[in-house]
Write an enzyme that holds these catalytic residues in place. Structure first.
Site, PDB file in Angstrom:
ATOM      1  N   LEU A 106       1.747  29.690 103.995  1.00 20.66           N
ATOM      2  CA  LEU A 106       2.757  28.820 104.625  1.00 20.66           C
ATOM      3  C   LEU A 106       4.152  29.180 104.121  1.00 20.66           C
ATOM      4  CD1 LEU A 106       0.887  25.376 104.526  1.00 20.66           C
ATOM      5  CD2 LEU A 106       1.179  26.902 106.484  1.00 20.66           C
ATOM      6  N   LYS A 147       7.351  16.521  85.569  1.00 19.36           N
ATOM      7  CA  LYS A 147       7.048  17.955  85.388  1.00 19.36           C
ATOM      8  C   LYS A 147       7.271  18.743  86.678  1.00 19.36           C
ATOM      9  CE  LYS A 147       2.743  19.320  85.873  1.00 19.36           C
ATOM     10  NZ  LYS A 147       2.194  20.417  86.684  1.00 19.36           N
ATOM     11  N   VAL A 155      -7.030  17.083  99.362  1.00 16.81           N
ATOM     12  CA  VAL A 155      -5.875  17.985  99.196  1.00 16.81           C
ATOM     13  C   VAL A 155      -6.303  19.328  98.601  1.00 16.81           C
ATOM     14  CG1 VAL A 155      -3.613  18.264  98.099  1.00 16.81           C
ATOM     15  CG2 VAL A 155      -4.303  16.029  98.991  1.00 16.81           C
ATOM     16  N   ASP A 174      -3.079  14.062  92.215  1.00 13.26           N
ATOM     17  CA  ASP A 174      -2.878  14.192  90.769  1.00 13.26           C
ATOM     18  C   ASP A 174      -3.288  12.937  89.995  1.00 13.26           C
ATOM     19  OD1 ASP A 174      -1.956  16.750  91.160  1.00 13.26           O
ATOM     20  OD2 ASP A 174       0.164  16.210  91.117  1.00 13.26           O
ATOM     21  N   CYS A 176       1.385  39.387  92.498  1.00 10.97           N
ATOM     22  CA  CYS A 176       0.613  38.440  93.304  1.00 10.97           C
ATOM     23  C   CYS A 176      -0.678  37.997  92.645  1.00 10.97           C
ATOM     24  CB  CYS A 176       0.371  38.942  94.708  1.00 10.97           C
ATOM     25  SG  CYS A 176      -0.626  40.399  94.768  1.00 10.97           S
ATOM     26  N   PRO A 199      -3.539  29.838  98.183  1.00 11.55           N
ATOM     27  CA  PRO A 199      -2.944  30.515  99.324  1.00 11.55           C
ATOM     28  C   PRO A 199      -1.471  30.131  99.453  1.00 11.55           C
ATOM     29  CG  PRO A 199      -4.508  28.827 100.056  1.00 11.55           C
ATOM     30  CD  PRO A 199      -4.449  28.759  98.559  1.00 11.55           C
ATOM     31  N   VAL A 200      -0.680  31.084  99.855  1.00  8.73           N
ATOM     32  CA  VAL A 200       0.755  30.812 100.001  1.00  8.73           C
ATOM     33  C   VAL A 200       1.237  31.258 101.381  1.00  8.73           C
ATOM     34  CG1 VAL A 200       1.380  30.851  97.550  1.00  8.73           C
ATOM     35  CG2 VAL A 200       1.258  32.998  98.821  1.00  8.73           C
ATOM     36  N   ARG A 252       1.392  29.277  88.021  1.00  8.82           N
ATOM     37  CA  ARG A 252       1.327  29.405  89.470  1.00  8.82           C
ATOM     38  C   ARG A 252       2.641  28.969  90.126  1.00  8.82           C
ATOM     39  NH1 ARG A 252      -0.764  26.146  93.544  1.00  8.82           N
ATOM     40  NH2 ARG A 252      -1.186  24.493  92.057  1.00  8.82           N
TER      41      ARG A 252
END
Ligand code: EPU
Length: 470
Positions: A146, A44, A352, A330, A134, A143-144, A114
């Site tokens: 990076l 996926k 994570v 996951d 956004c 958060p994005v 997302r």
């Protein structure tokens, strides 16, 4: 079979259409032994980002081994909204990104996926401009910064205005510039965004502390098949030499290591010998090593096929989730389901994501003994789980509850199938083929226990202390 435009197909793995008072659930009668072989679908998370990556190409692409999932449909719909033609024929998707007519991703689609934020990199690299609502950033709690900081280092102007992330490349040519970028954290999504952006930039980009997940390497290999020049694939440092344009390709994505791991967990909890293929053994190293510590054997029957020989008992062990090649976040929930039945106590530490332990309350409803302390869960093994009405709060939590239900005594009724359907192709059909007693049905929601509303997002993020809060 005739090609079907994917934008109009919304048919697979969907909960049965039902009046408002009805809710789709899975009913699982546990303690049934499984046997036989299961086919693993395409990954996926590779499929999602490779689909986003087609935006880079000026020619048609054929993608093979694409699972038929809600998330994939949503990403295809985002591409369609940009003017890209997408059609599905079985597990093959034909994508024609030759002409891109829009650079703004639609709010209603993006807010439901997302991962659709990941088109910002390729769209900016190809078109010199990208606009992404956004809510995907704010509401999902993801958060994005990076991604954003990396794009800024490559010369992009990125700001948020009226609820939309606006990214553009100043100058008449609209080309990003190669840069040396050190990621504070090896984010999968940020590595993917920046790698894609760099393929069409002027000059060389060096990505340090890059994510090494197999899905990142799969995306890099896809980009290479388009003509991109990338070195260091699968390592912490990737070097990307920008090229003027990228061409079409025919590309098959890797098998889903998380789906494979989930079936291994189903085999262990039911003490069943099952085999799985296709898989890439090294993608499952951390999961297989833990299963061995827990008393099961996993045998390579051929280069792409594993056989699980489960132990009689499950031995307790500690697990800490980490970026690849560490134990994958996951698989954390599914392994917690196993460890609820272990001899002894286990400590599970989720590093994570934050707030990715919401399955604890549901497992405890089935008779598990799990205590939470921040991002740690102390799992005291119990002799048995009992079926109960439970709710999947995110994709992997729902998968864990399926695993727990397969091992429990009596009937488990699982709500929250919209999460499961985002990420597992034909899960109950595959389990039925192995001998599980499981069915999808609808029930009157008034008959189900009251629950707080559940968010669509997989999990709220852990904001590493070195990153800005809020
Ligand atoms: N993070 C930041 N800032 C950023 C980017 C990430 O703080 O700019 C944080 C995240 O909030 C999180 C951590 O870093 O706490 C790791 O996030 P990462 O970016 O690595 O994850 P992702 O790209 O958002 C992908 C998968 C997830 C999987 C993670 C980790 C996709 C579409 N999603 O997410 O898959 O858990 O990597 O391996 O590829 C799932 O399949 O169930 C799933 C959630």
């Amino acid at each position: 079979m005739e090609d079907k435009p994917i934008v109009t197909s919304n048919s697979v793995n969907q909960p049965t259409a039902s009046p408002e008072a009805e809710e789709a659930v899975l009913e699982i009668w546990g303690q049934q032994p499984l046997s036989g072989h299961v086919s693993i679908s395409g990954a996926k998370n590779s499929a999602l980002v490779v689909l986003a990556g087609t935006v880079l190409s000026s020619q048609p692409c054929r993608l093979r081994n694409i699972p038929n999932l809600m998330d994939i449909d949503r990403m295809a719909q985002v591409l369609s909204a940009l003017g890209i033609k997408v059609s599905r024929n079985g597990s093959t998707l034909d994508v024609d990104p030759s002409d891109i007519s829009h650079t703004r991703a639609p709010y209603d689609l993006v807010s439901r996926l997302r991962a659709s934020f990941f088109i910002i990199g390729p769209l900016l690299a190809r078109m010199g401009v990208a606009r992404i609502p956004c809510r995907v950033v704010v509401r999902s709690g993801a958060p994005v910064e990076l991604h954003v900081r990396g794009l800024q280092a490559m010369g992009a102007d990125v700001h948020i205005d009226h609820g939309t992330v606006h990214a553009s490349v100043p100058g008449p040519r609209g080309r990003l510039q190669g840069a040396k970028i050190h990621l504070d954290y090896p984010s999968v999504g940020a590595t993917e965004t920046l790698m894609m952006a760099a393929t069409l930039a002027d000059g060389e980009t060096i990505l340090e502390n890059a994510a090494q997940e197999p899905e990142v390497a799969d995306l890099a290999n896809f980009c290479r098949a388009l003509g991109a020049r990338i070195r260091g694939v699968g390592t912490k440092t990737m070097t990307i030499a920008g090229v003027p344009s990228l061409h079409g390709t025919d590309y098959g994505i890797i098998p889903d290591r998380i789906e494979a791991g989930t079936f291994l967990a189903a085999g262990v909890i039911t003490r069943s010998e099952i085999s799985l293929s296709p898989i890439i053994p090294e993608h499952l190293s951390a999961v297989v090593a833990k299963l061995q510590e827990m008393g099961s054997q996993v045998i390579a029957e051929s280069p792409n096929r594993l056989r699980l020989v489960p132990g009689h008992d499950i031995q307790a062990t500690d697990i800490q989730t980490l970026p690849h090649p560490g134990f994958p976040t996951d698989m954390q929930a599914q392994f917690m389901a196993l460890l609820t039945l272990a001899n002894g106590s286990s400590m599970i530490t989720e590093t994570v994501f934050e707030n990715r332990l919401r399955h604890v309350a549901e497992l405890n409803r089935m008779g598990a003994n799990v205590r939470l302390n921040g991002n740690c869960a102390l799992v005291q093994g119990v002799p048995m789980l009992s079926g109960a009405p439970v709710q999947g709060t995110d994709l992997r939590a729902a998968a864990a509850l399926v695993v727990a239900g397969l091992g429990a005594h009596g009937k488990t009724t699982l709500q929250g199938l919209q999460h499961l359907d985002r990420g597992y192709e034909r899960l109950e059909h595959k389990l039925i083929q192995l001998g599980a007693q499981i069915r999808r049905t609808t029930v009157n929601s008034q008959d189900l226990p009251d629950r707080p509303d559940v968010l669509e997002s997989a999990a709220a993020p852990a904001t590493p202390s070195f990153l800005p809060q809020g």
